[in-house]
Design an enzyme around this catalytic site. Structure first.
Site, PDB file in Angstrom:
ATOM      1  N   ASP A  77     -45.936  14.920  -5.847  1.00 36.21           N
ATOM      2  CA  ASP A  77     -44.479  15.039  -5.899  1.00 36.21           C
ATOM      3  C   ASP A  77     -43.873  15.204  -4.512  1.00 36.21           C
ATOM      4  OD1 ASP A  77     -44.560  14.780  -8.633  1.00 36.21           O
ATOM      5  OD2 ASP A  77     -44.389  16.924  -9.047  1.00 36.21           O
ATOM      6  N   ALA A 193     -38.200  22.762 -10.285  1.00 38.18           N
ATOM      7  CA  ALA A 193     -39.026  23.107  -9.127  1.00 38.18           C
ATOM      8  C   ALA A 193     -38.784  24.565  -8.726  1.00 38.18           C
ATOM      9  CB  ALA A 193     -38.731  22.140  -7.977  1.00 38.18           C
ATOM     10  N   TYR A 194     -38.385  24.809  -7.485  1.00 43.19           N
ATOM     11  CA  TYR A 194     -38.225  26.175  -6.970  1.00 43.19           C
ATOM     12  C   TYR A 194     -37.195  26.959  -7.781  1.00 43.19           C
ATOM     13  CZ  TYR A 194     -37.903  29.796  -3.295  1.00 43.19           C
ATOM     14  OH  TYR A 194     -37.933  30.976  -2.592  1.00 43.19           O
ATOM     15  N   SER A 197     -38.678  28.553 -10.860  1.00 41.48           N
ATOM     16  CA  SER A 197     -39.538  29.719 -10.603  1.00 41.48           C
ATOM     17  C   SER A 197     -38.721  30.959 -10.270  1.00 41.48           C
ATOM     18  CB  SER A 197     -40.513  29.413  -9.461  1.00 41.48           C
ATOM     19  OG  SER A 197     -39.836  29.303  -8.224  1.00 41.48           O
TER      20      SER A 197
END
Length: 297
Positions: A77, A193-194, A197
């Site tokens: 990715d 993604a980030y 999280s």
């Protein structure tokens, strides 16, 4: 008849995937496909195996002709994110073969290269438009001509364990002052993604939204907020070190707090090739174990 042409981009990978790359090149040679390959990647490949020498090298996005059918990204990715800089606003679509771990964006498994390319060359695919973010600074040219992000733009604290304060203004109105380690502005693509999280929501591609997600906020009542992609966001940062870190996907710079940020939707979109077997929801279930419940099995 003019030969079909594609571009190939990649970064260094583990030698265990070399047989798959050799298989790819054998297939393309059999199909008489004209190949433009990034010069740095070609130099790496020559160190791995007896690489064909009949490729056309390109050095930057300016070298790619508009007749290119698509760009093939070889890697994970992260390589797909980097490949965005190779096509920019040219309209050339991107397909990704996954040599990495997750393969959320690079959706073609390395064992399915031949079938996937047969489908693509036969036209059995759809193009999915993905919005990007663009960032600019009040007194500096941030990231040069690569000030766009497919996943997210993030502000972090720099050289301190103390929180920073991010004063966010949305369309000219005060949104919030975030006391936190940082803040993430993510596209629907980057929402898995980030941002995810850090407690951000999953947003379907094409929703026309972005999400603002604080990183370790000090206030329990500060939560991520979804905003329209038409919005324009301004950020002013306060920090004890008078510096902060700004990231734009995989790129990062250290800036002084006097640099105000302006973030908005980029003036172009990236088009990803999606095969019939590539479903957003099935990818969530398989790759992120979304909704996993033993009662379903």
């Amino acid at each position: 008849m003019q030969r079909k042409s594609i571009a190939i981009y990649g970064r260094a990978f583990n030698s265990s995937v070399v047989p798959y790359v050799e298989q790819l090149f054998s297939y393309l040679k059999e199909k008489d496909i004209l190949i433009y390959i990034h010069s740095d990647f070609y130099d790496f490949l020559k160190q791995q195996f007896d690489c064909p020498n009949d490729f056309l090298l390109y050095y930057s996005h300016q070298d790619l002709p508009t007749s290119i059918l698509f760009l093939l990204s070889l890697g994970g990715d992260g390589t797909m994110l980097s490949a965005v800089s190779q096509v920019r606003d040219s309209g050339i679509p991107i397909a990704g073969i996954n040599f990495g771990r997750l393969g959320f964006l690079a959706s073609i498994h390395k064992s399915e290269i031949i079938q996937a390319l047969d489908d693509i060359f036969s036209g059995n695919y759809t193009l999915q438009a993905r919005d990007l973010l663009e960032v600019s600074g009040s007194d500096s040219k941030i990231f040069g001509h690569e000030n766009f992000a497919l996943n997210d733009i993030t502000v972090f604290r720099h050289d301190t364990s103390s929180m920073i304060t991010i004063n966010a203004t949305l369309n000219g109105e005060l949104l919030n002052s975030y006391w936190a380690d940082g803040i993430i502005i993510a596209t629907p693509t980057g929402s898995t993604a980030y941002s995810l999280s850090c407690g951000g929501p999953i947003i379907m591609p094409g929703s026309g939204n972005f999400v603002i997600t604080p990183i370790s906020p000090h206030n329990l009542n500060v939560r991520p907020i979804i905003i329209s992609a038409e919005s324009e966001l301004e950020l002013e940062i306060e920090s004890r070190t008078d510096k902060y870190i700004l990231s734009c996907d995989s790129k990062s710079e250290t800036l002084e707090t006097k640099t105000k940020l302006h973030i908005r939707r980029a003036p172009f979109r990236i088009h990803l090739i999606r095969l019939a077997s590539d479903s957003f929801f099935s990818t969530l279930r398989k790759k992120l174990l979304w909704g996993l419940d033993v009662r379903n099995y």
